[in-house]
Design a protein around this motif. Structure first.
Motif, PDB file in Angstrom:
ATOM      1  N   LEU A 233      42.813  38.254  39.675  1.00  0.00           N
ATOM      2  CA  LEU A 233      41.436  38.865  40.005  1.00  0.00           C
ATOM      3  C   LEU A 233      41.641  40.361  40.871  1.00  0.00           C
ATOM      4  O   LEU A 233      41.191  41.510  40.591  1.00  0.00           O
ATOM      5  CB  LEU A 233      40.341  38.028  41.006  1.00  0.00           C
ATOM      6  CG  LEU A 233      39.979  36.886  40.031  1.00  0.00           C
ATOM      7  CD1 LEU A 233      39.283  35.990  41.129  1.00  0.00           C
ATOM      8  CD2 LEU A 233      39.036  37.243  39.033  1.00  0.00           C
ATOM      9  N   THR A 234      42.502  40.308  41.844  1.00  0.00           N
ATOM     10  CA  THR A 234      42.795  41.564  42.301  1.00  0.00           C
ATOM     11  C   THR A 234      43.520  42.452  41.683  1.00  0.00           C
ATOM     12  O   THR A 234      43.020  43.774  41.794  1.00  0.00           O
ATOM     13  CB  THR A 234      43.713  41.316  43.789  1.00  0.00           C
ATOM     14  OG1 THR A 234      43.170  40.223  44.568  1.00  0.00           O
ATOM     15  CG2 THR A 234      43.782  42.480  44.760  1.00  0.00           C
ATOM     16  N   LYS A 235      44.449  42.184  40.876  1.00  0.00           N
ATOM     17  CA  LYS A 235      45.134  43.110  40.224  1.00  0.00           C
ATOM     18  C   LYS A 235      44.227  43.788  38.879  1.00  0.00           C
ATOM     19  O   LYS A 235      44.491  44.952  38.578  1.00  0.00           O
ATOM     20  CB  LYS A 235      46.273  42.442  39.548  1.00  0.00           C
ATOM     21  CG  LYS A 235      47.146  43.197  38.575  1.00  0.00           C
ATOM     22  CD  LYS A 235      48.552  42.481  38.092  1.00  0.00           C
ATOM     23  CE  LYS A 235      49.325  43.423  37.011  1.00  0.00           C
ATOM     24  NZ  LYS A 235      50.397  42.561  36.531  1.00  0.00           N
ATOM     25  N   ASP A 236      43.498  42.894  38.566  1.00  0.00           N
ATOM     26  CA  ASP A 236      42.785  43.312  37.096  1.00  0.00           C
ATOM     27  C   ASP A 236      41.452  43.927  37.335  1.00  0.00           C
ATOM     28  O   ASP A 236      40.703  44.161  36.421  1.00  0.00           O
ATOM     29  CB  ASP A 236      42.669  42.046  36.181  1.00  0.00           C
ATOM     30  CG  ASP A 236      43.965  41.630  35.734  1.00  0.00           C
ATOM     31  OD1 ASP A 236      44.924  42.445  35.688  1.00  0.00           O
ATOM     32  OD2 ASP A 236      43.906  40.460  35.198  1.00  0.00           O
ATOM     33  N   THR A 237      41.101  44.036  38.744  1.00  0.00           N
ATOM     34  CA  THR A 237      39.753  44.501  39.142  1.00  0.00           C
ATOM     35  C   THR A 237      39.922  45.597  40.183  1.00  0.00           C
ATOM     36  O   THR A 237      41.010  45.577  40.889  1.00  0.00           O
ATOM     37  CB  THR A 237      38.698  43.448  39.664  1.00  0.00           C
ATOM     38  OG1 THR A 237      39.361  42.947  40.806  1.00  0.00           O
ATOM     39  CG2 THR A 237      38.532  42.507  38.533  1.00  0.00           C
ATOM     40  N   ASP A 238      38.966  46.417  40.393  1.00  0.00           N
ATOM     41  CA  ASP A 238      39.191  47.443  41.248  1.00  0.00           C
ATOM     42  C   ASP A 238      38.244  46.994  42.790  1.00  0.00           C
ATOM     43  O   ASP A 238      38.849  47.383  43.714  1.00  0.00           O
ATOM     44  CB  ASP A 238      38.308  48.748  41.001  1.00  0.00           C
ATOM     45  CG  ASP A 238      39.238  49.529  39.906  1.00  0.00           C
ATOM     46  OD1 ASP A 238      40.365  49.263  39.784  1.00  0.00           O
ATOM     47  OD2 ASP A 238      38.312  50.043  38.951  1.00  0.00           O
ATOM     48  N   ALA A 239      37.384  46.158  42.520  1.00  0.00           N
ATOM     49  CA  ALA A 239      36.565  45.969  43.823  1.00  0.00           C
ATOM     50  C   ALA A 239      36.861  44.520  44.393  1.00  0.00           C
ATOM     51  O   ALA A 239      36.511  44.316  45.486  1.00  0.00           O
ATOM     52  CB  ALA A 239      35.015  45.870  43.439  1.00  0.00           C
ATOM     53  N   LEU A 240      37.698  43.726  43.939  1.00  0.00           N
ATOM     54  CA  LEU A 240      37.877  42.199  44.505  1.00  0.00           C
ATOM     55  C   LEU A 240      39.042  42.308  45.262  1.00  0.00           C
ATOM     56  O   LEU A 240      40.130  42.891  45.050  1.00  0.00           O
ATOM     57  CB  LEU A 240      38.034  41.236  43.498  1.00  0.00           C
ATOM     58  CG  LEU A 240      36.996  41.027  42.438  1.00  0.00           C
ATOM     59  CD1 LEU A 240      37.264  40.083  41.695  1.00  0.00           C
ATOM     60  CD2 LEU A 240      35.451  40.673  43.340  1.00  0.00           C
ATOM     61  N   ASN A 268      29.789  36.108  50.312  1.00  0.00           N
ATOM     62  CA  ASN A 268      30.557  37.179  50.572  1.00  0.00           C
ATOM     63  C   ASN A 268      31.549  37.046  49.475  1.00  0.00           C
ATOM     64  O   ASN A 268      31.772  35.925  49.011  1.00  0.00           O
ATOM     65  CB  ASN A 268      30.922  37.150  51.996  1.00  0.00           C
ATOM     66  CG  ASN A 268      32.032  36.198  52.354  1.00  0.00           C
ATOM     67  OD1 ASN A 268      33.010  35.846  51.632  1.00  0.00           O
ATOM     68  ND2 ASN A 268      31.696  35.222  53.271  1.00  0.00           N
ATOM     69  N   THR A 269      32.158  38.075  49.087  1.00  0.00           N
ATOM     70  CA  THR A 269      32.925  38.067  47.994  1.00  0.00           C
ATOM     71  C   THR A 269      34.401  37.335  48.200  1.00  0.00           C
ATOM     72  O   THR A 269      34.817  36.495  47.192  1.00  0.00           O
ATOM     73  CB  THR A 269      33.630  39.415  47.688  1.00  0.00           C
ATOM     74  OG1 THR A 269      32.355  40.408  47.617  1.00  0.00           O
ATOM     75  CG2 THR A 269      34.330  39.804  46.606  1.00  0.00           C
ATOM     76  N   GLN A 270      34.892  37.300  49.332  1.00  0.00           N
ATOM     77  CA  GLN A 270      36.015  36.418  49.453  1.00  0.00           C
ATOM     78  C   GLN A 270      35.581  34.791  49.405  1.00  0.00           C
ATOM     79  O   GLN A 270      36.403  33.874  48.439  1.00  0.00           O
ATOM     80  CB  GLN A 270      36.620  36.356  50.729  1.00  0.00           C
ATOM     81  CG  GLN A 270      37.605  37.732  50.831  1.00  0.00           C
ATOM     82  CD  GLN A 270      38.568  37.377  52.090  1.00  0.00           C
ATOM     83  OE1 GLN A 270      38.204  36.871  52.894  1.00  0.00           O
ATOM     84  NE2 GLN A 270      39.572  38.156  52.451  1.00  0.00           N
TER      85      GLN A 270
END
Length: 636
Positions: A233-240, A268-270
């Motif tokens: 999720l972190t690698k394939d998105t900019d905001a996560l 919250n996102t996390q």
């Protein structure tokens, strides 16, 4: 147990490795890296300490095992980072091995000297009953296998990479691409609780694997692990954001200790990322368990297995096993929100549990222990089998599994032992299969063929031996191509099956440095085929109403006199019978073991069960067979 407690227990069971000072360049061991070829790969007689290593995707997981007296059960566990090629190019290889060992295993190899040297290792090896140290590796990482082999060659050792076939055979449901690590953990679960087994393994990938009540692999599933989900999720998105393992553990501990489960509708996102990943596993895991309970227990669970998972234990293993275990508990272990459901409820408000979840981070090492104990037992049985007169095997039925496409779907081919062939080395045996093919086999292979026939017997529906049959390329060369052979006289023999005693393994004591297994020693759980334990048999006391009629006193006296006056080995291959719950069970006396006190006769029943007889038991079984033997379908 909360996640914090589980993590603390796991941490206490894995030692911190203290580096040892490097010594001079060591003399290389002359033994090469091997895959396991049994029985040569089995632990050596007299070995007191054995090593096993599981190559994970991010770490090496090590264990030492006790010797034969403790059924090779794991003793100490520890974890180290992967070996790095650049370190090994710049550092003494013996020093690399030394710094990866905790104190006790280190002292076993090098002694208590301050510096580890090759000379110390060589000198100490000469003082051990078994000079070479056996090392068993389960891995899907070939580069780590090569590096491990290199460091172990610096000391007197034997290094083996285990294969999938060591844990489950193809006829037991293993498929070619199934990872050895999954097969090892599944064997470990069977070792601890029996069949049916279900294992969730949480690491870089999260997998589940299962067996049914007959010991066959049902299959399983593979998906990304928790950290793999977060990283993608972190690698394939900019905001996560990135979520670390420490952050996950901290939030899970907060949920459990403060009663603040992750909400379904996170704010919250996390937490939103964690809530989704946790819910996905919690719901998927319950779905998998539900299917397993239906397929493995309600439809095919068999009381004929040597050890039966009657309490329906589900085991979680791997780096994320503590979290996975909590998510499969009632109320999701307090980690995520739950809704009360209608239906039968226990006192704590959760749906009544149909299974028990436990964590065993070191399950692979229990699987390895199971294989080692099984192979040593098998080696001992084969050694005893070799002492029997070879000509007695001729004329008896055998069975063998061939990787071919059979017309009737049965890849087990039956045949007869037709002759003994004498060679300059060890006698061989000519097998004539029912489809017309033949091959010559060794005494060890004959043992395996007898065992398979004891399990599978004749075809349920006999068909003409036409069609595809076995490929000639799968057979060995015929007798005409063997050297210096001559036939021996034909005589009678019986089917042969390995002796196995039931294993009561211990729980994984992860809150202590030394992990010893339980209760009963010399107990081995063999995954090759289902067996009832002799203990269970002995507990089946028939009612008076169902006891067989007593024989005439003359016959009884004859049997007693025969047993007392005859050579004990003369009863090997004899048929016997015994009453269990009013039903007659027949079997064959497979061997006489005078190494026990008192000596015992080993019996294998036609349904796959096994039992050891004392002289009193033998007399009873022979007398019973004299009465009921007329009903024996396999009477010679």
């Amino acid at each position: 147990m909360t996640l914090a407690a589980a993590a603390a227990a796991a941490a206490s069971s894995e030692q911190q490795v203290v580096p040892a000072s490097p010594g001079p360049a060591p003399a290389q061991s002359s033994l090469p890296t091997n895959t396991t070829e049994w029985p040569n790969a089995a632990p050596l007689n007299g070995e007191k300490l054995i090593f096993s290593i599981s190559c994970g995707n991010s770490h090496l997981h090590w264990a030492t095992h006790y010797g034969d007296a403790e059924d090779y059960n794991p003793q100490i566990f520890w974890r180290t980072p992967h070996l790095k090629k650049e370190d090994m190019e710049s550092e003494d290889l013996l020093a690399v091995l030394s710094r990866n060992l905790p104190d006790d295993p280190h002292d076993h190899i090098f002694g208590k000297a301050e510096n580890a040297t090759a000379a110390d290792a060589q000198a100490l090896s000469k003082l051990r009953a078994a000079p070479l140290i056996s090392v068993y590796v389960v891995s899907t990482n070939q580069s780590q296998e090569a590096l491990l082999a290199a460091i172990w060659k610096t000391v007197p050792s034997r290094f083996f990479v285990m294969r999938g076939d060591d844990f489950f055979k193809k006829e037991e449901g293993r498929y070619d691409t199934m990872g050895t690590d999954r097969l090892a953990t599944l064997t470990g679960a069977v070792h601890l609780h029996g069949h049916p087994a279900l294992v969730f393994d949480g690491g870089t990938a999260t997998t589940y694997s299962a067996t049914d009540g007959n010991g066959k692999i049902l299959g399983g599933g593979i998906g990304p692990g928790l950290q793999s989900k977060f990283r993608s999720l972190t690698k394939d998105t900019d905001a996560l954001p990135e979520i670390t393992t420490d952050q996950v553990i901290a939030r899970v501990n907060e949920a459990q200790e403060k009663g603040k489960p992750l909400p379904t509708f996170a704010r919250n996102t996390q937490e939103a990322m964690m809530a989704d990943a946790f819910q996905e596993f919690a719901l998927k895991g319950r779905n998998v368990i539900g299917h397993w309970l239906e397929k493995a227990h309600e439809k095919s669970a068999s009381t004929d297995t040597m050890k039966v998972n009657t309490d329906r234990h589900v085991i979680c293993t791997g780096g994320d096993s503590d979290i996975l275990m909590q998510l499969l508990q009632p109320h999701y272990g307090g980690v995520i929100e739950h809704m009360e459901s209608s239906g039968a409820k226990s006192k704590n408000g959760a749906l009544a549990q149909r299974y028990k979840v436990e964590m065993s981070k070191h399950l692979i090492h229990y699987g390895i222990a199971c294989v080692l104990a099984t192979q040593v037992s098998l080696r001992n049985r084969k050694d005893a089998f070799r002492k029997n007169p070879h000509q007695e095997h001729v004329g008896k039925r055998v069975a063998k599994h061939f990787e071919v496409e059979a017309d009737d779907g049965d890849n087990i081919f039956r045949g007869d032992v037709v002759k003994v062939i004498e060679t300059d080395k060890e006698d061989e045996f000519r097998i004539q299969y029912d489809d017309g093919d033949s091959e010559d086999i060794t005494i060890g292979e004959l043992y395996d063929l007898f065992k398979m026939f004891a399990v599978h017997g004749e075809k349920k529906s006999k068909k003409a031996a036409t069609g595809k049959g076995k490929s000639t390329s799968q057979k060995k060369k015929g007798a005409t191509q063997k050297e210096k052979k001559k036939e021996k006289p034909i005589s009678q023999a019986a089917t042969q099956k390995e002796k196995a005693t039931s294993q009561t393994a211990a729980s994984d004591k992860e809150n202590t440095k030394e992990v010893k297994s339980s209760p009963e020693k010399k107990a081995v759980d063999i995954p090759s085929f289902p067996i009832k334990s002799a203990k269970n048999k002995a507990s089946r006391v028939p009612s008076d109403a169902k006891k067989p009629a007593a024989k005439k006193s003359k016959t009884v006296n004859d049997v007693v006199a025969l047993v007392k006056s005859s050579d004990p080995r003369s009863f090997v291959r004899k048929r016997i019978g015994k009453d269990f719950d009013g039903d007659p069970f027949f079997g064959t006396i497979m061997e006489y073991d005078d190494t026990e006190n008192p000596p015992l006769w080993h019996v294998e029943y036609d349904d796959g069960d096994e039992e050891d007889y004392s002289k009193k038991d033998l007399i009873k079984a022979l007398k019973y067979y004299g009465i009921e033997g007329k009903n024996d379908d396999n009477k010679s």
